[in-house]
Write an enzyme that holds these catalytic residues in place. Sequence first.
Site, PDB file in Angstrom:
ATOM      1  N   HIS A   1       0.831  -1.198   0.000  1.00 42.20           N
ATOM      2  CA  HIS A   1       0.000   0.000   0.000  1.00 42.20           C
ATOM      3  C   HIS A   1       0.866   1.248   0.000  1.00 42.20           C
ATOM      4  O   HIS A   1       1.969   1.257   0.529  1.00 42.20           O
ATOM      5  CB  HIS A   1      -0.946   0.020   1.211  1.00 42.20           C
ATOM      6  CG  HIS A   1      -0.248  -0.176   2.516  1.00 42.20           C
ATOM      7  ND1 HIS A   1       0.135  -1.416   2.983  1.00 42.20           N
ATOM      8  CD2 HIS A   1       0.170   0.712   3.441  1.00 42.20           C
ATOM      9  CE1 HIS A   1       0.744  -1.280   4.141  1.00 42.20           C
ATOM     10  NE2 HIS A   1       0.781   0.005   4.448  1.00 42.20           N
TER      11      HIS A   1
ATOM     12  N   HIS B   1       0.970   5.226   1.124  1.00 37.86           N
ATOM     13  CA  HIS B   1       0.344   6.254   1.974  1.00 37.86           C
ATOM     14  C   HIS B   1       0.380   7.591   1.240  1.00 37.86           C
ATOM     15  O   HIS B   1       1.433   7.993   0.729  1.00 37.86           O
ATOM     16  CB  HIS B   1       1.131   6.431   3.276  1.00 37.86           C
ATOM     17  CG  HIS B   1       1.131   5.240   4.179  1.00 37.86           C
ATOM     18  ND1 HIS B   1       0.306   5.140   5.275  1.00 37.86           N
ATOM     19  CD2 HIS B   1       1.856   4.094   4.160  1.00 37.86           C
ATOM     20  CE1 HIS B   1       0.532   3.999   5.905  1.00 37.86           C
ATOM     21  NE2 HIS B   1       1.478   3.339   5.244  1.00 37.86           N
TER      22      HIS B   1
HETATM   23  P1  5GP Z   1       1.865   0.277   7.334  1.00 34.18           P
HETATM   24  O1  5GP Z   1       2.564   0.613   8.633  1.00 34.18           O
HETATM   25  O2  5GP Z   1       1.691  -1.212   7.134  1.00 34.18           O
HETATM   26  O3  5GP Z   1       2.519   0.957   6.153  1.00 34.18           O
HETATM   27  O4  5GP Z   1       0.453   0.958   7.435  1.00 34.18           O
HETATM   28  C1  5GP Z   1      -0.760   0.288   7.559  1.00 34.18           C
HETATM   29  C2  5GP Z   1      -1.834   1.340   7.683  1.00 34.18           C
HETATM   30  O5  5GP Z   1      -3.089   0.696   7.560  1.00 34.18           O
HETATM   31  C3  5GP Z   1      -1.827   2.071   9.019  1.00 34.18           C
HETATM   32  O6  5GP Z   1      -1.663   3.470   8.805  1.00 34.18           O
HETATM   33  C4  5GP Z   1      -3.174   1.726   9.634  1.00 34.18           C
HETATM   34  O7  5GP Z   1      -3.766   2.799  10.345  1.00 34.18           O
HETATM   35  C5  5GP Z   1      -4.002   1.327   8.427  1.00 34.18           C
HETATM   36  N1  5GP Z   1      -5.046   0.352   8.728  1.00 34.18           N
HETATM   37  C6  5GP Z   1      -4.895  -0.786   9.444  1.00 34.18           C
HETATM   38  N2  5GP Z   1      -6.057  -1.461   9.515  1.00 34.18           N
HETATM   39  C7  5GP Z   1      -6.969  -0.738   8.830  1.00 34.18           C
HETATM   40  C8  5GP Z   1      -8.357  -0.909   8.566  1.00 34.18           C
HETATM   41  O8  5GP Z   1      -8.997  -1.896   8.960  1.00 34.18           O
HETATM   42  N3  5GP Z   1      -8.979   0.045   7.825  1.00 34.18           N
HETATM   43  C9  5GP Z   1      -8.298   1.141   7.351  1.00 34.18           C
HETATM   44  N4  5GP Z   1      -9.014   2.030   6.633  1.00 34.18           N
HETATM   45  N5  5GP Z   1      -6.988   1.341   7.594  1.00 34.18           N
HETATM   46  C10 5GP Z   1      -6.334   0.415   8.333  1.00 34.18           C
END
Ligand code: 5GP
Length: 137
Positions: free
Chosen positions: A98, A100
Amino acid sequence: MEDCIFCKIIKNEIPSEKIYEDDLVLAFLDIKPVNIGHTLIIPKKHFENLFELPEEIAIHIMKITKKIGLAIKKSGADGVNISINNGKAAGQIIFHSHTHIIPRFIGDNLPVWPAKTPKEGQLKEIAKKIIEELARP
Ligand code: 5GP
Ligand code: ZN
């Protein structure tokens, strides 16, 4: 992927605030935003990280990231951070690739990355290693 939260969001098994969708990608708001409007863009097919993504999907994600980033800016942000965490050490928590897209505001006072002062020869040494890796077939 059965246990993947983002695959469940794609299948509408978990609700999300969607802002964009096409055949290849979905964009929705992060549930715990750094700033309001923090958006995640994901491929519809499960890939663990950027390095697993087929070229054409990676290119499409960048194209849509640019489009959404500009919309976020026009909707009131002063600036936009784009970031992809690849691997646990890089802060990746959800192992479905993903990107951001984070709106930034003058004076939002978010922490900035600490900067290191490299030791003698360190930059040359790592540059050599990376260049060698790039040259591998
Ligand atoms: P990472 O640290 O893996 O790059 O970021 C994962 C992101 O996914 C985090 O910013 C977290 O808040 C978001 N996230 C985790 N679970 C969910 C969810 O169930 N729904 C949404 N909309 N975002 C999520
Ligand atoms: Zn997934």
